[in-house]
Design an enzyme around this catalytic site. Structure first.
Site, short mmCIF file in Angstrom:
data_model
loop_
_atom_site.label_atom_id
_atom_site.label_comp_id
_atom_site.label_asym_id
_atom_site.label_seq_id
_atom_site.Cartn_x
_atom_site.Cartn_y
_atom_site.Cartn_z
CG HIS A 56 -1.69 1.25 1.45
ND1 HIS A 56 -3.25 0.85 1.61
CD2 HIS A 56 -1.87 2.55 1.05
CE1 HIS A 56 -3.78 2.06 1.32
NE2 HIS A 56 -3.07 2.96 1.35
CG HIS A 58 -1.27 6.78 -1.84
ND1 HIS A 58 -2.51 6.91 -2.18
CD2 HIS A 58 -1.60 6.02 -0.76
CE1 HIS A 58 -3.50 6.40 -1.51
NE2 HIS A 58 -2.67 5.76 -0.36
CD GLN A 151 -7.13 10.95 -1.56
OE1 GLN A 151 -6.04 10.55 -1.45
NE2 GLN A 151 -7.92 10.72 0.04
CG HIS A 209 -7.81 4.38 1.14
ND1 HIS A 209 -7.29 3.66 0.20
CD2 HIS A 209 -6.61 4.84 1.45
CE1 HIS A 209 -6.02 4.12 -0.20
NE2 HIS A 209 -5.68 4.75 0.85
CD GLU A 212 -6.48 6.74 6.21
OE1 GLU A 212 -6.94 6.83 5.03
OE2 GLU A 212 -5.22 7.09 6.42
CG ASP A 308 -0.65 5.16 3.55
OD1 ASP A 308 -1.16 5.29 2.34
OD2 ASP A 308 -1.55 5.65 4.36
CD1 TRP A 314 -3.41 12.61 4.07
CD2 TRP A 314 -2.34 12.11 2.17
NE1 TRP A 314 -4.28 12.78 2.89
CE2 TRP A 314 -3.76 12.55 1.77
CE3 TRP A 314 -1.42 11.87 0.87
CZ2 TRP A 314 -3.92 12.90 0.25
CZ3 TRP A 314 -1.85 12.15 -0.64
CH2 TRP A 314 -3.28 12.59 -0.69
FE FE2 Z 1 -3.48 4.92 1.38
#
Ligand code: FE2
Length: 418
Positions: A56, A58, A151, A209, A212, A308, A314
């Site tokens: 996982h 991005h 997203q 996702h 979360e 991630d 993030w």
């Molecule tokens: Fe993610």
């Protein structure tokens, strides 16, 4: 090629590993140390194991931290806002160059399998198309799965469902959702039903996702698990994050786990990311905001760790080193017993491979593709404790890279014989 004097996970003693071209041909126990000869590699009693798996990440957002602004609150939601601003500047070369640099970091730390999410809340689908091209271009060098990730919502974002269908046509391997971010609970539930329907119709894997958030009332996981169960596709479905489970009532969790076991879905926890993003609306005590990895694992449910983010809106740290993520995860989840340490690498190897659905061709056994890494340690515990370097990575019987063990070159300051 041949590797001699290797240790293997879960076994005592030393082994010789023989290759036949791109495949392992035999794994033979040794009764003594062997001398390496031309064409063989001496593992020097270190651990040879299957390559690490990053399940996982991005890649479209990697290396954009601070562009065009920093996430000051440290929340998931400000991260989404920062990324929305950066997204308007995306170009294929920009995505490609950052993805390549990030993949180089991952590979240099022993990763050979990656599942990347690509944001499809974007009418151009530039992230998804660029990452699918890169996947195809690098297919003989690294295994990449591309997940279409809405997203800003599958149903809340304008034409989100049509963009998902276009993403599938453009080559997405995996499709996802973000039910806790949809405008309403009903939309969140509908988004999961749509994703399971599309996955069944197009033979895609699913990675959501899911929940979360610290909200204990965010209960989309039960919807995802039930839909996967009734569609008969549990092993092809993954719930990422599920941080709300940290805050669920224990009685509800007990009931939920029955469904999770029946469904057979997989779980991915991103402990460095979650402990940073969650708990942001708490004063004290602050929740850790990491899903119940220890309890899921004890219940026989497949769960693995992922990074991630690498320097994105993030999470502005990260370096592709999954041993670091594993270290954090075991600490945060209270998995610090000896029984946890002796099988610690499961959470960044075998469990992750099962999540990606690649277990048939994964692992060190005769007839499997000759993909492996050599770690600067003897076993899981030793590698974890030392945060060992990857000294060698082999893919399809070919050496990808080699690294010499780090050495101290100054005099032994504390030596009693000095
Ligand atoms: Fe993610």
């Amino acid at each position: 090629m041949k590797i001699v004097n290797a240790r293997l996970r879960g076994s005592s003693g030393l082994y010789s590993i023989d290759f036949d071209g791109a495949y392992f041909s035999s794994i033979t126990p040794q009764d003594r140390q062997l001398t390496s000869d031309t064409g063989s590699i001496d593992a020097r009693s270190r651990l040879v194991c299957a390559p690490f798996v990053e399940p996982h990440i991005h890649l479209d957002a990697a290396l954009t931290a601070g562009q065009p602004r920093w996430n000051k609150s440290g929340t998931l939601f400000e991260g989404i806002e920062c990324w929305s601003d950066r997204k308007s500047m995306l170009e294929p070369d920009d995505i490609r160059n950052r993805a390549l640099e990030t993949l180089e970091q991952l590979v240099s730390h022993g990763v050979q399998y990656v599942r990347t999410h690509a944001d499809i809340s974007d009418p151009s689908l530039v992230g998804l198309k660029t990452l699918c091209s890169l996947r195809d271009e690098l297919s003989d060098k690294i295994h990449i799965q591309v997940a279409a990730f809405p997203q800003e919502g599958l149903l809340s974002y304008p034409r989100g469902l049509q963009l998902m269908e276009q993403a599938i046509e453009s080559g997405a391997d995996v499709i996802g959702a973000i039910p806790h971010f949809e405008y309403t609970r009903e939309m969140g539930e509908s988004s999961l039903k749509e994703i399971i329907r599309l996955a069944g119709a197009h033979d895609c894997l699913v990675d959501v996702h899911c929940d979360e958030i610290d909200d204990p009332n965010s209960r989309f996981l039960e919807v995802l698990a039930a839909e996967a169960l009734f569609a008969g596709m549990g092993s092809r479905v993954t719930a990422s994050h599920t941080t709300a489970m940290h805050s669920y009532d224990n009685a509800y969790c007990s009931k939920l786990f029955r469904l999770l076991k029946h469904s057979g879905i997989n779980f991915i926890s991103c402990p460095t990311e979650s402990i940073h993003l969650q708990g942001r609306f708490d004063t004290y005590p602050k929740r850790r905001g990491v899903t119940r990895v220890k309890e899921l694992d004890a219940a026989g449910i497949n769960v693995c760790f992922a990074e991630d983010s690498i320097r994105d809106p993030w999470y502005s740290l990260g370096n592709g080193r999954l041993l670091r993520v594993l270290d954090f995860g075991l600490h945060i989840c209270h998995m610090m017993g000896h029984e946890d340490f002796v099988r610690a690498l499961d959470f960044i190897t075998d469990h992750s491979a099962r999540t990606l659905g690649i277990e048939k061709d994964y692992g060190i056994a005769p007839g499997k593709p000759a993909n492996c890494i050599l770690l600067d340690g003897e076993d899981d515990y030793d590698v974890l404790r030392r945060q060992s370097d990857v000294l060698l990575s082999i893919r399809q019987g070919q050496i990808i890279f080699q690294r010499e063990p780090a050495q101290v070159v100054t005099p032994k300051h504390l030596s009693v014989n000095a």
